[in-house]
Design an enzyme around this catalytic site. Sequence first.
Site, PDB file in Angstrom:
ATOM      1  N   SER A  41       0.835  -1.193   0.000  1.00 32.17           N
ATOM      2  CA  SER A  41       0.000   0.000   0.000  1.00 32.17           C
ATOM      3  C   SER A  41       0.866   1.238   0.000  1.00 32.17           C
ATOM      4  O   SER A  41       1.976   1.246   0.537  1.00 32.17           O
ATOM      5  CB  SER A  41      -0.884   0.019   1.240  1.00 32.17           C
ATOM      6  OG  SER A  41      -0.065   0.232   2.370  1.00 32.17           O
ATOM      7  N   LYS A  42       0.307   2.279  -0.606  1.00 33.49           N
ATOM      8  CA  LYS A  42       1.069   3.517  -0.708  1.00 33.49           C
ATOM      9  C   LYS A  42       1.272   4.162   0.656  1.00 33.49           C
ATOM     10  O   LYS A  42       2.064   5.074   0.794  1.00 33.49           O
ATOM     11  CB  LYS A  42       0.385   4.478  -1.678  1.00 33.49           C
ATOM     12  CG  LYS A  42      -1.009   4.864  -1.289  1.00 33.49           C
ATOM     13  CD  LYS A  42      -1.650   5.695  -2.380  1.00 33.49           C
ATOM     14  CE  LYS A  42      -3.116   5.920  -2.038  1.00 33.49           C
ATOM     15  NZ  LYS A  42      -3.918   6.349  -3.141  1.00 33.49           N
ATOM     16  N   ARG A  43       0.531   3.698   1.665  1.00 32.84           N
ATOM     17  CA  ARG A  43       0.730   4.240   3.011  1.00 32.84           C
ATOM     18  C   ARG A  43       2.082   3.794   3.579  1.00 32.84           C
ATOM     19  O   ARG A  43       2.634   4.421   4.450  1.00 32.84           O
ATOM     20  CB  ARG A  43      -0.375   3.786   3.958  1.00 32.84           C
ATOM     21  CG  ARG A  43      -1.767   4.057   3.435  1.00 32.84           C
ATOM     22  CD  ARG A  43      -2.374   5.336   3.993  1.00 32.84           C
ATOM     23  NE  ARG A  43      -3.683   5.565   3.418  1.00 32.84           N
ATOM     24  CZ  ARG A  43      -3.935   6.384   2.395  1.00 32.84           C
ATOM     25  NH1 ARG A  43      -2.959   7.069   1.850  1.00 32.84           N
ATOM     26  NH2 ARG A  43      -5.156   6.527   1.921  1.00 32.84           N
ATOM     27  N   ARG A  44       2.594   2.638   3.107  1.00 33.37           N
ATOM     28  CA  ARG A  44       3.851   2.134   3.664  1.00 33.37           C
ATOM     29  C   ARG A  44       5.014   2.218   2.692  1.00 33.37           C
ATOM     30  O   ARG A  44       6.161   2.308   3.084  1.00 33.37           O
ATOM     31  CB  ARG A  44       3.713   0.646   4.048  1.00 33.37           C
ATOM     32  CG  ARG A  44       2.429   0.291   4.690  1.00 33.37           C
ATOM     33  CD  ARG A  44       2.637   0.099   6.171  1.00 33.37           C
ATOM     34  NE  ARG A  44       1.343   0.080   6.807  1.00 33.37           N
ATOM     35  CZ  ARG A  44       0.799  -0.991   7.315  1.00 33.37           C
ATOM     36  NH1 ARG A  44       1.472  -2.105   7.342  1.00 33.37           N
ATOM     37  NH2 ARG A  44      -0.389  -0.944   7.859  1.00 33.37           N
ATOM     38  N   ASN A  45       4.713   2.042   1.403  1.00 29.13           N
ATOM     39  CA  ASN A  45       5.753   1.961   0.382  1.00 29.13           C
ATOM     40  C   ASN A  45       5.358   2.875  -0.751  1.00 29.13           C
ATOM     41  O   ASN A  45       4.177   3.013  -1.022  1.00 29.13           O
ATOM     42  CB  ASN A  45       5.777   0.542  -0.204  1.00 29.13           C
ATOM     43  CG  ASN A  45       6.751  -0.365   0.488  1.00 29.13           C
ATOM     44  OD1 ASN A  45       7.930  -0.066   0.555  1.00 29.13           O
ATOM     45  ND2 ASN A  45       6.255  -1.465   0.998  1.00 29.13           N
TER      46      ASN A  45
END
Length: 509
Positions: free
Chosen positions: A259-263
């Site tokens: 997910s763009k929240r982590r990567n």
Amino acid sequence: MNQETPGAAPVRTRVAPSPTGAPHIGTAYIALFNYAFAKHHGGQFILRIEDTDQTRSTAASEQAILDALRWIGIPWDEGPDRGGAHAPYRQSARTDIYLEHVRKLTESGAAYPCFCTAARLAELRRSQAGTDNSGYDGCCATLDPAQAARRAAAGEPHVVRLRIPTDGECVMQDRLRGAIRIPWHKVDHQVLLKSDGYPTYHLANVVDDHLMGISHVIRGEEWLSSLPKHLLLYQAFQWQAPEFVHLPLLRNPDKSKLSKRRNPTSILYYQRAGFLPEALINYLGLLAYSFPDGREEFTLAQLAENFDIDRVSLGGPIFDLQKLRNFNGRYLRGLPPAELWHRLQDWLLRDEVWQQIVPLAQPRLSQMTDLVPQAAFLFADRLDYAPDQLIKTAPGGDAAALARLLKTAQWEMEKLPEWDNAAVRDLFNRLATVENLKLKQLMPPFYVAVTGAPVGLPAFDAMVQLGRDMTLRRLQYALETLETGGVALKGRQLKEFTAAYQAAYGSPA
Ligand code: GLU
């Protein structure tokens, strides 16, 4: 060249991204395996744009997908830019085809018009809350077909749904997973045609895969649950279904779905952050594939030559940015210096960037040497500043409030349809209004986060030049920097923040 089965139809695979945002690293991963499989068997690889969601699809996103796949170096034989025997390759240009196919399905009874109103469906959902039932209850499936057809022809608003068997189970075959059984009562009465006359993904996808002669559907495992509906459609049309392969989803290091929240998930980030496309391809290939001789470094051509789909591993592949960096470093250090210089020039001397930057920097120049420090932030990934440097610019010196501001800006940036000076300016003006701050109070921490210094090129221009993906990443680094200073937006705080954000700004993208 190997044919899958001697005398069988030619191997044709496709990647079918929806143009609804930044070009996703998952699209490159799926494209890679489709390409490798097709080329291994002497077949073709097709790019199809699935833009049936008219509200979310944009031409800019489609262009970015094409550019990103070109940059990463996976070529397609047919696609919206180059045509082919089965053009058009953009679903929004194929609506007549879908309408004709929906008509066939309603005539045979495999699909039915549904006149349920939004209010009835909302009521149905409410009544199902807390029960095992979910999805449409099949109310309109039992209408008299002739009468339903008359109502639809008279213009009564309706959707068209797929008729799902009332009992028994669907047995589906996946090349890597074998037989999977799902009872039909667990499959929803999928809407095939929306009330606006546009098809849904499911209908358009199956019709196009068939008409485009796709022999093998290789896609992410998130589509496995749609397979019963797709198989039912193939059966209803009396078409031979392609072979299905559902690849394991890319995951964050904590095993959650990438997910763009982590990567960073946008391919544009990797391009801007100085990764080599061949290193990225190699890394993506390695995540789910292993060569029989155990080699870790390979080119796209070598992967295609060696490719054996049955060697794809189903274990959740972890996308680890640090490992990718190490890998990329090996590639960079292994290039002959002349080739490296050539690559660096391509990356560093991008005309479109410098043409914008030079006029912005010009009023601040005394010597030419003043240019490079001003523009350096554009060519960096993580910027170096201490937590205190950032916190001292926070409105009211409140570090916890700053973390919330950074997150708010990130979520708002993700929602912007366009990324240009006016859009970014509007965004910060809106933020200032909602947060009850003056722009002068709001901007300094963003300035440090994005450019690493409290002064320099105008802030909005700086963000536009940096690009949305890099800007988001910089805000992420700023949040991480705050965390090292003991200020984390996690757990209960994050929950409270999310609720407050939703109340003030609506849902995150
Ligand atoms: N449009 C779908 C996507 O965005 C394609 C899924 C499929 O390959 O069937 O991933």
